[in-house]
Design a protein around this motif. Structure first.
Motif, PDB file in Angstrom:
ATOM      1  N   HIS A  66      -4.431   8.052  10.765  1.00 47.74           N
ATOM      2  CA  HIS A  66      -4.656   8.067   9.314  1.00 47.74           C
ATOM      3  C   HIS A  66      -5.925   8.837   8.974  1.00 47.74           C
ATOM      4  O   HIS A  66      -6.008   9.491   7.932  1.00 47.74           O
ATOM      5  N   GLY A  67      -6.935   8.739   9.865  1.00 45.37           N
ATOM      6  CA  GLY A  67      -8.157   9.493   9.624  1.00 45.37           C
ATOM      7  C   GLY A  67      -7.904  10.990   9.662  1.00 45.37           C
ATOM      8  O   GLY A  67      -8.459  11.752   8.864  1.00 45.37           O
ATOM      9  N   MET A  96       0.574   9.775   9.126  1.00 47.47           N
ATOM     10  CA  MET A  96       0.535   8.357   8.771  1.00 47.47           C
ATOM     11  C   MET A  96       1.727   7.620   9.370  1.00 47.47           C
ATOM     12  O   MET A  96       1.600   6.497   9.866  1.00 47.47           O
ATOM     13  N   VAL A  97       2.903   8.256   9.349  1.00 43.68           N
ATOM     14  CA  VAL A  97       4.099   7.647   9.941  1.00 43.68           C
ATOM     15  C   VAL A  97       3.905   7.476  11.441  1.00 43.68           C
ATOM     16  O   VAL A  97       4.244   6.431  12.024  1.00 43.68           O
ATOM     17  N   ALA A  98       3.370   8.524  12.075  1.00 42.13           N
ATOM     18  CA  ALA A  98       3.113   8.438  13.516  1.00 42.13           C
ATOM     19  C   ALA A  98       2.173   7.282  13.831  1.00 42.13           C
ATOM     20  O   ALA A  98       2.349   6.550  14.817  1.00 42.13           O
ATOM     21  N   GLY A  99       1.175   7.105  12.955  1.00 39.19           N
ATOM     22  CA  GLY A  99       0.244   6.000  13.145  1.00 39.19           C
ATOM     23  C   GLY A  99       0.915   4.649  13.008  1.00 39.19           C
ATOM     24  O   GLY A  99       0.575   3.700  13.730  1.00 39.19           O
ATOM     25  N   MET A 114       0.833  -1.202   0.000  1.00 45.01           N
ATOM     26  CA  MET A 114       0.000   0.000   0.000  1.00 45.01           C
ATOM     27  C   MET A 114       0.868   1.253   0.000  1.00 45.01           C
ATOM     28  O   MET A 114       0.597   2.216  -0.731  1.00 45.01           O
ATOM     29  N   CYS A 115       1.920   1.253   0.842  1.00 44.09           N
ATOM     30  CA  CYS A 115       2.794   2.423   0.915  1.00 44.09           C
ATOM     31  C   CYS A 115       3.572   2.608  -0.392  1.00 44.09           C
ATOM     32  O   CYS A 115       3.812   3.743  -0.828  1.00 44.09           O
ATOM     33  N   LEU A 152       7.553   6.307   3.268  1.00 45.17           N
ATOM     34  CA  LEU A 152       6.739   7.507   3.455  1.00 45.17           C
ATOM     35  C   LEU A 152       7.602   8.725   3.793  1.00 45.17           C
ATOM     36  O   LEU A 152       7.364   9.828   3.291  1.00 45.17           O
ATOM     37  N   LEU A 153       8.607   8.529   4.669  1.00 44.98           N
ATOM     38  CA  LEU A 153       9.449   9.650   5.076  1.00 44.98           C
ATOM     39  C   LEU A 153      10.256  10.225   3.905  1.00 44.98           C
ATOM     40  O   LEU A 153      10.538  11.428   3.870  1.00 44.98           O
TER      41      LEU A 153
END
Length: 492
Positions: A195-196, A158-161, A62-63, A140-141
């Motif tokens: 993510h939300g 998203m990364v934090a999630g 997905m990423c 992502l980063l």
């Protein structure tokens, strides 16, 4: 959870399958937590492992798709090797214990929780999951510098999630989570929240409320959580059946104030000891067992209490039914000899408190052996049942009727004069003689002989009992038989 790419490419297969597996895993774990036996927990654990091994793969894919890249099919297939091996080893674990060394229920948890000791492949799968998540974070980063402020914030969220499940699994694998609860599903719910917030315009949703609804609200037991001061912290829907006055306004209030007026329940909760409690719901008596569990912090200090109300009505009714079956004669459904004597002794004890009188009637079927010899034991049983039912029809509520022996019966009549007992015995005698039992087209009629006795009990007099009256009633019965049978005799 359906996730779309920032390039608005639509939801691809990896996102759809990732969402599906997350939902399957989370819901299965919710059902695992609500299970009541090791077998049920293992079943839901196996359902979880139909999805769990693939989650890191679909996350990574997905990423990769998120940044608009593709990888060759052969590498995509290669990523699924470890998950398929994991599923195979998990389902065949009993043969080799390569995935789990042991699976058993914890003894220190307030509800059934499985204690898993990982085998070699368990740590391979855990390392594989960690690497997939870390690679996803790196992917992502790397996009942060290339993206606008809006998408930088989105990627950061998203990364934090994604960091949360790593920390959660660290706590779980190292045995730091309370009662060994797998924090993975909860951490994934928190990930969804991040993510939300990151992709609000794409209407992401989290699973935390669903998980809580499944685990907490759907529990059959009523559960209420109190803090150290006895204030209500939380409760589930099942609790409102027991305490209807509970509502959102009850949170933060003391349990005693909410229970104002229900002194019995308040007393039980104040004592903090497991107890039984009965209440009326929709006009029916419901039996609960109240259990208390102390909530401890990491320093092993009490910080609250969990009170569970388990509906044991079915068990109580079953015990009452078993007790009733044990007290009744199987053929006639009247009291057997043991329970007749027990109930009669209880009656005598009650009468000895204030005084009263008791009459006892003992009777049997005349020439019963001839019935068995002539017509068979089936006919004998029919005759015994006929006599018992006839006597049962004419006694009052509170009178005790028992089968004393094979064809012998006994009646204990509280607060009954001797002449009244005589009249009752004579009525039963006449009714039996007029009745006919039909067995295999044979008409059978019998008679009975009766012996009656009576005693006055003074207040405080415990010398009288059913066992002192039975010999006298038996003597009267013997006199009736000597007098030609089918009659009533008295010994006062």
């Amino acid at each position: 959870m359906f996730i779309c790419t920032v390039k608005d490419q639509g939801c691809t297969w990896s996102k759809t399958l990732y969402s599906r597996d997350i939902i399957v895993f989370t819901f299965s774990y919710a059902f695992e937590l609500s299970s009541t036996s090791l077998e049920q927990i293992i079943f839901w654990l196996r359902v979880e492992y139909l999805a769990l091994p693939f989650i890191p793969v679909f996350l990574l894919l997905m990423c990769i798709e998120y940044i608009g890249q593709r990888i060759k099919k052969v590498w995509q297939y290669a990523l699924f090797i470890i998950p398929f091996i994991t599923i195979f080893l998990h389902y065949t674990n009993d043969l080799h214990h390569l995935y789990y060394k042991s699976m058993e229920l914890r003894s220190d948890s307030p509800f059934p929780i499985i204690k898993l000791v990982g085998g070699p492949w368990f740590y391979v799968q855990s390392l594989f999951l960690f690497l997939c998540v870390m690679i996803s974070i790196i992917i992502l980063l790397k996009q942060v510098k290339k993206s606008s402020f809006r998408f930088r914030m989105q990627i950061s969220m998203m990364v934090a999630g994604l960091l949360i499940p790593i920390m959660a699994n660290y706590y779980y694998i190292n045995g730091l989570s309370s009662y060994g609860i797998d924090l993975g599903p909860v951490s994934m719910s928190i990930t969804f929240i991040f993510h939300g917030a990151a992709l609000l315009t794409f209407q992401m949703f989290n699973v935390a409320p669903i998980a809580r609804e499944t685990v907490f609200e759907s529990m059959k037991e009523g559960v209420i959580v109190l803090n150290q001061q006895g204030l209500i912290v939380d409760y589930n829907h099942g609790m409102r059946k027991v305490i209807p006055m509970l509502g959102e306004h009850s949170i933060g209030k003391s349990i005693t104030s909410v229970l104002n007026g229900n002194y019995h329940l308040s007393e039980i909760i104040e004592l903090k000891q497991d107890s039984d409690f009965n209440c009326s719901l929709n006009g029916k008596l419901v039996h609960y067992h109240i259990g208390f569990s102390t909530v401890l912090n990491k320093s092993n200090l009490p910080i609250g209490q969990i009170i569970t109300f388990t509906n044991v009505t079915e068990r109580v009714l079953m015990l009452e039914k078993l007790k009733q079956l044990a007290s009744l004669d199987g053929l006639t459904q009247i009291l057997n000899r043991t329970f007749f004597i027990y109930e009669s002794e209880m009656l005598f004890d009650a009468l000895s408190m204030e005084g009263g009188s008791v009459s006892v009637i003992m009777f049997d079927i005349d020439h019963f052996k001839d019935v068995n010899d002539t017509f068979g034991h089936e006919a004998g049983d029919a005759v015994i049942t006929l006599v018992a039912n006839t006597a049962k029809e004419h006694i009052r509520e509170g009178d005790l009727l028992g089968r004393y022996g094979g064809e012998e019966f006994i009646i204990c009549l509280p607060d009954t004069a001797l002449d009244t007992a005589y009249e009752l015995a004579d009525i039963i005698r006449k009714k039996v003689s007029e009745s006919i039992a039909v067995v295999n087209e044979e008409k059978i009629s019998v008679t009975c002989s009766f012996g009656v006795t009576h005693v006055l009990i003074k207040a405080g007099d415990r010398s009288q009992s059913i066992k002192t009256l039975m010999p006298r009633a038996d003597q009267a019965l013997y006199a009736a038989k000597k007098n030609g049978r089918n009659c009533v005799k008295i010994i006062a």
